[in-house]
Design a protein around this motif. Structure first.
Motif, PDB file in Angstrom:
ATOM      1  N   VAL A   1       2.666  37.164 -31.294  1.00 28.44           N
ATOM      2  CA  VAL A   1       3.445  36.367 -30.336  1.00 28.44           C
ATOM      3  C   VAL A   1       4.812  37.020 -30.170  1.00 28.44           C
ATOM      4  CG1 VAL A   1       4.355  34.090 -29.734  1.00 28.44           C
ATOM      5  CG2 VAL A   1       2.286  34.272 -31.132  1.00 28.44           C
ATOM      6  N   ARG A   2       5.305  37.089 -28.930  1.00 23.73           N
ATOM      7  CA  ARG A   2       6.633  37.623 -28.662  1.00 23.73           C
ATOM      8  C   ARG A   2       7.405  36.650 -27.783  1.00 23.73           C
ATOM      9  NH1 ARG A   2       4.910  40.426 -31.902  1.00 23.73           N
ATOM     10  NH2 ARG A   2       4.856  42.696 -32.048  1.00 23.73           N
ATOM     11  N   LEU A   3       8.639  36.407 -28.122  1.00 22.23           N
ATOM     12  CA  LEU A   3       9.530  35.633 -27.270  1.00 22.23           C
ATOM     13  C   LEU A   3      10.152  36.585 -26.262  1.00 22.23           C
ATOM     14  CD1 LEU A   3      10.950  32.838 -26.781  1.00 22.23           C
ATOM     15  CD2 LEU A   3      12.834  33.764 -28.161  1.00 22.23           C
ATOM     16  N   SER A   4       9.819  36.404 -25.003  1.00 22.64           N
ATOM     17  CA  SER A   4      10.338  37.294 -23.959  1.00 22.64           C
ATOM     18  C   SER A   4      11.667  36.821 -23.407  1.00 22.64           C
ATOM     19  CB  SER A   4       9.330  37.394 -22.804  1.00 22.64           C
ATOM     20  OG  SER A   4       8.111  37.937 -23.229  1.00 22.64           O
ATOM     21  N   ALA A   5      11.791  35.492 -23.196  1.00 22.36           N
ATOM     22  CA  ALA A   5      12.970  34.994 -22.499  1.00 22.36           C
ATOM     23  C   ALA A   5      13.258  33.552 -22.887  1.00 22.36           C
ATOM     24  CB  ALA A   5      12.779  35.102 -20.986  1.00 22.36           C
ATOM     25  N   VAL A   6      14.530  33.166 -22.775  1.00 20.27           N
ATOM     26  CA  VAL A   6      14.959  31.789 -22.992  1.00 20.27           C
ATOM     27  C   VAL A   6      15.804  31.362 -21.801  1.00 20.27           C
ATOM     28  CG1 VAL A   6      16.218  30.173 -24.455  1.00 20.27           C
ATOM     29  CG2 VAL A   6      14.976  32.084 -25.496  1.00 20.27           C
TER      30      VAL A   6
ATOM     31  N   GLY B   1       7.973  32.229 -22.853  1.00 25.22           N
ATOM     32  CA  GLY B   1       9.282  31.899 -22.308  1.00 25.22           C
ATOM     33  C   GLY B   1       9.620  30.458 -22.653  1.00 25.22           C
ATOM     34  N   LEU B   2      10.796  30.229 -23.211  1.00 19.26           N
ATOM     35  CA  LEU B   2      11.222  28.897 -23.644  1.00 19.26           C
ATOM     36  C   LEU B   2      12.279  28.351 -22.702  1.00 19.26           C
ATOM     37  CD1 LEU B   2      11.458  26.586 -25.813  1.00 19.26           C
ATOM     38  CD2 LEU B   2      13.200  28.027 -26.920  1.00 19.26           C
ATOM     39  N   ILE B   3      12.100  27.110 -22.263  1.00 21.67           N
ATOM     40  CA  ILE B   3      13.123  26.420 -21.464  1.00 21.67           C
ATOM     41  C   ILE B   3      13.727  25.317 -22.325  1.00 21.67           C
ATOM     42  CG2 ILE B   3      13.640  25.197 -19.329  1.00 21.67           C
ATOM     43  CD1 ILE B   3      11.011  26.239 -18.178  1.00 21.67           C
ATOM     44  N   GLY B   4      14.988  25.476 -22.688  1.00 23.55           N
ATOM     45  CA  GLY B   4      15.667  24.471 -23.504  1.00 23.55           C
ATOM     46  C   GLY B   4      15.767  24.897 -24.949  1.00 23.55           C
TER      47      GLY B   4
ATOM     48  N   ALA C   1      15.695  28.544 -14.891  1.00 23.56           N
ATOM     49  CA  ALA C   1      14.348  28.354 -15.433  1.00 23.56           C
ATOM     50  C   ALA C   1      13.277  28.832 -14.466  1.00 23.56           C
ATOM     51  CB  ALA C   1      14.129  26.872 -15.773  1.00 23.56           C
ATOM     52  N   MET C   2      13.480  28.609 -13.192  1.00 26.80           N
ATOM     53  CA  MET C   2      12.476  29.027 -12.213  1.00 26.80           C
ATOM     54  C   MET C   2      12.316  30.542 -12.194  1.00 26.80           C
ATOM     55  SD  MET C   2      11.158  26.349 -11.084  1.00 26.80           S
ATOM     56  CE  MET C   2      11.401  24.628 -10.712  1.00 26.80           C
ATOM     57  N   ALA C   3      13.425  31.255 -12.298  1.00 25.42           N
ATOM     58  CA  ALA C   3      13.343  32.712 -12.354  1.00 25.42           C
ATOM     59  C   ALA C   3      12.617  33.162 -13.614  1.00 25.42           C
ATOM     60  CB  ALA C   3      14.745  33.314 -12.298  1.00 25.42           C
ATOM     61  N   MET C   4      12.854  32.484 -14.711  1.00 25.67           N
ATOM     62  CA  MET C   4      12.180  32.850 -15.949  1.00 25.67           C
ATOM     63  C   MET C   4      10.671  32.639 -15.842  1.00 25.67           C
ATOM     64  SD  MET C   4      12.224  31.303 -19.756  1.00 25.67           S
ATOM     65  CE  MET C   4      10.724  30.446 -19.281  1.00 25.67           C
ATOM     66  N   ILE C   5      10.272  31.533 -15.229  1.00 22.32           N
ATOM     67  CA  ILE C   5       8.841  31.257 -15.060  1.00 22.32           C
ATOM     68  C   ILE C   5       8.170  32.367 -14.258  1.00 22.32           C
ATOM     69  CG2 ILE C   5       7.184  29.698 -13.942  1.00 22.32           C
ATOM     70  CD1 ILE C   5       9.099  27.395 -14.704  1.00 22.32           C
ATOM     71  N   GLY C   6       8.907  32.953 -13.319  1.00 22.18           N
ATOM     72  CA  GLY C   6       8.343  34.014 -12.484  1.00 22.18           C
ATOM     73  C   GLY C   6       8.343  35.392 -13.116  1.00 22.18           C
ATOM     74  N   ARG C   7       8.876  35.546 -14.315  1.00 23.22           N
ATOM     75  CA  ARG C   7       8.945  36.866 -14.944  1.00 23.22           C
ATOM     76  C   ARG C   7       7.551  37.408 -15.257  1.00 23.22           C
ATOM     77  NH1 ARG C   7      13.904  38.460 -17.611  1.00 23.22           N
ATOM     78  NH2 ARG C   7      12.579  39.687 -19.014  1.00 23.22           N
ATOM     79  N   SER C   8       7.382  38.703 -15.105  1.00 26.52           N
ATOM     80  CA  SER C   8       6.080  39.332 -15.361  1.00 26.52           C
ATOM     81  C   SER C   8       5.775  39.442 -16.851  1.00 26.52           C
ATOM     82  CB  SER C   8       6.046  40.730 -14.734  1.00 26.52           C
ATOM     83  OG  SER C   8       7.063  41.562 -15.295  1.00 26.52           O
ATOM     84  N   ASP C   9       6.794  39.308 -17.724  1.00 27.79           N
ATOM     85  CA  ASP C   9       6.561  39.425 -19.167  1.00 27.79           C
ATOM     86  C   ASP C   9       6.471  38.056 -19.849  1.00 27.79           C
ATOM     87  OD1 ASP C   9       9.203  38.720 -18.871  1.00 27.79           O
ATOM     88  OD2 ASP C   9       9.996  40.202 -20.295  1.00 27.79           O
ATOM     89  N   VAL C  10       6.174  37.005 -19.096  1.00 29.24           N
ATOM     90  CA  VAL C  10       5.964  35.667 -19.639  1.00 29.24           C
ATOM     91  C   VAL C  10       4.565  35.191 -19.266  1.00 29.24           C
ATOM     92  CG1 VAL C  10       6.654  33.238 -19.484  1.00 29.24           C
ATOM     93  CG2 VAL C  10       8.405  35.021 -19.653  1.00 29.24           C
TER      94      VAL C  10
ATOM     95  N   HIS D   1       2.849  30.376 -10.240  1.00 22.09           N
ATOM     96  CA  HIS D   1       2.927  31.725 -10.811  1.00 22.09           C
ATOM     97  C   HIS D   1       1.805  32.028 -11.799  1.00 22.09           C
ATOM     98  CE1 HIS D   1       6.814  32.838  -9.071  1.00 22.09           C
ATOM     99  NE2 HIS D   1       7.212  31.599  -9.296  1.00 22.09           N
ATOM    100  N   GLY D   2       0.904  31.085 -12.045  1.00 21.16           N
ATOM    101  CA  GLY D   2      -0.217  31.332 -12.947  1.00 21.16           C
ATOM    102  C   GLY D   2       0.173  31.406 -14.409  1.00 21.16           C
ATOM    103  N   LYS D   3       1.143  30.591 -14.826  1.00 25.02           N
ATOM    104  CA  LYS D   3       1.608  30.588 -16.208  1.00 25.02           C
ATOM    105  C   LYS D   3       1.164  29.297 -16.902  1.00 25.02           C
ATOM    106  CE  LYS D   3       3.707  34.345 -15.114  1.00 25.02           C
ATOM    107  NZ  LYS D   3       5.155  34.591 -15.202  1.00 25.02           N
ATOM    108  N   HIS D   4       0.607  29.415 -18.101  1.00 27.07           N
ATOM    109  CA  HIS D   4       0.279  28.227 -18.889  1.00 27.07           C
ATOM    110  C   HIS D   4       1.567  27.514 -19.309  1.00 27.07           C
ATOM    111  CE1 HIS D   4      -3.703  29.885 -18.981  1.00 27.07           C
ATOM    112  NE2 HIS D   4      -3.362  30.903 -19.755  1.00 27.07           N
ATOM    113  N   ILE D   5       1.460  26.201 -19.564  1.00 25.20           N
ATOM    114  CA  ILE D   5       2.662  25.463 -19.934  1.00 25.20           C
ATOM    115  C   ILE D   5       2.409  24.491 -21.072  1.00 25.20           C
ATOM    116  CG2 ILE D   5       2.291  23.725 -18.110  1.00 25.20           C
ATOM    117  CD1 ILE D   5       5.516  23.742 -17.980  1.00 25.20           C
TER     118      ILE D   5
END
Length: 433
Positions: A41-46, A20-23, A77-86, A109-113
């Motif tokens: 690699v797959r881009l799920s969300a921006v 997931g990309l922010i910006g 962005a916060m909603a994107m970070i919480g997505r199950s496909d990111v 949410h346990g997501k790497h950054i």
């Protein structure tokens, strides 16, 4: 050397790394141009303040409409970070306050950054990295940006058993640039204001590269990630690639360094404004010491460029490819659980410094603006003088006058202590030095 093989395996297994990309600005667009061609690699969300602009960015870098349709776009962005496909989040915003909030959300949410947002890293990176470790996620500097490339070269030298004497990057610098503002920037770049406007160039952003602020921020990140010392102000010595081992060594050995083992930025311009021969304006370097007569003889035998003593040598990369290289961070994190550079200590800081005489009641306008530039200094020195971090010197009012060239202090400004970025920074100052 095996990342591509491992990515192909992920592709074959149908288990791609989900990003997931922010910006979706310049850096983000450069990454978008490459991720579509990267197996595994797959881009799920921006997430972008303007989702329509983000969608257009994908089209602009060559994504077919059918593929764009599989990507989710949002301004949250916060909603994107919480997505199950990111699985992995890339922060390419450049906003210190937003970056801090995004890292804490990733921890939750346990997501790497991946922190393209080096401004946030300079403000509170050591504490953010600690929070990430406690949460079991990876917090990483962004490969392609110069700090991560410098960290890689430092790691290479140390893993080979060499002592790192200096590490850093090149830039265009003259002392007068510290006073540059968005009104004067285009003259230094040889661009007319009208052409800059037509090209959509942001004068404040470009000015942050010229006035020394971005160099200070990036060297702060390197110092905190490698443990190399931060000088009290970068000296920007003019230096070409052939002179790296001659110039970037301690003063006691005839060089310019205050410390053996520090960060420094070299200028592509002599002090009279003439160009440095074989400059390193776009690249990064490491200077290292042989450590023994035998190793110094090996340097000579294999044609390494050294200083006259033969003790010091250097390697460099002439370019950095910014977002085009960012996939290395994504692969390293997703496949190996390893960052491409991460803070290990609160070693260095960037303090807001007056560009001109500032009066009580004036509003500071942050990185690249009209009022302050960022000065690198050791964290202990910053805390001793109560220096205001550059990342918080935006939209805050001065309570008292500050003379040109002087550091702005916490006590000089009105600060909202309830803001998340302020609270995190205050906690880091209390607990990490």
């Amino acid at each position: 050397m095996n990342l591509h093989t491992l990515l192909r395996r992920r592709e074959a297994e149908g288990k791609p790394l989900r990003v997931g990309l922010i910006g979706a600005g310049k850096f983000g667009s450069m990454y978008l141009s490459q991720v579509r061609h990267t197996p595994g690699v797959r881009l799920s969300a921006v997430a972008d303040l303007d989702p329509a602009r983000a969608r257009a960015a994908l089209a602009n870098v060559g994504w077919p409409d059918a593929v764009i349709g599989a990507v989710a776009f949002t301004d949250d962005a916060m909603a994107m970070i919480g997505r199950s496909d990111v699985d992995i989040v890339i922060d390419a915003t450049g906003s210190p306050a937003s970056g801090i909030a995004h890292v804490l959300a990733c921890c939750e949410h346990g997501k790497h950054i991946v922190m393209v947002n080096v401004e946030a890293d300079a403000l509170a990176g050591p504490l953010l990295a600690q929070r990430a470790r406690e949460a079991g996620i990876v917090y990483s500097l962004a490969y392609g940006d110069q700090p991560a490339l410098i960290c890689e070269m430092v790691d290479w030298a140390r893993a080979c058993g060499f002592e790192v004497v200096a590490a850093g990057k090149g830039t265009k610098y003259l002392p007068e640039y510290h006073a540059s503002t968005p009104d004067t920037i285009w003259g230094y770049y040889g661009i007319t204001p009208e052409n800059a406007r037509l090209g959509g160039l942001n004068p404040q952003m470009f000015n942050s590269f010229l006035d020394g602020t971005k160099s200070a921020i990036e060297m702060c990140a390197v110092s905190n990630a490698t443990g190399l010392a931060a000088p009290s102000g970068l000296s920007f010595p003019p230096c070409g690639v052939d002179d790296l081992p001659r110039v970037l060594k301690p003063r006691t050995d005839g060089g310019v360094l205050a410390h053996r083992g520090q960060v420094e930025v070299i200028s592509s311009l002599e002090r009279d404004g003439s160009p440095v021969f074989r400059d390193l304006r776009w690249g990064v370097y490491v200077v290292f010491a042989g450590g023994s007569d035998y190793v110094e003889r090996c340097f000579r035998e294999y044609g390494l460029n050294t200083d006259p003593s033969g003790e010091f040598s250097a390697l460099y990369k002439p370019y950095h490819l910014i977002g085009l290289e960012l996939g290395i961070s994504v692969a390293s994190i997703g496949l190996r659980g390893e960052p491409t550079g991460t803070p290990i200590a609160f070693n260095a800081d960037v303090v807001a410094t007056a560009k001109r005489d500032l009066g009580a009641g004036e509003m500071l306008d942050g990185e690249g603006g009209f009022t302050v530039y960022g000065k690198l200094m050791p964290a202990e020195e910053s805390l001793r003088l109560g220096g205001l971090p550059l990342g918080l010197a935006h939209k805050v009012k001065l309570k008292r006058a500050v003379a040109a060239g002087e550091s702005v202090r916490w006590d000089d400004v009105e600060v909202d202590e309830t803001q998340l970025a302020v609270r995190m920074r205050r906690e880091m100052e209390r607990t990490m030095v």
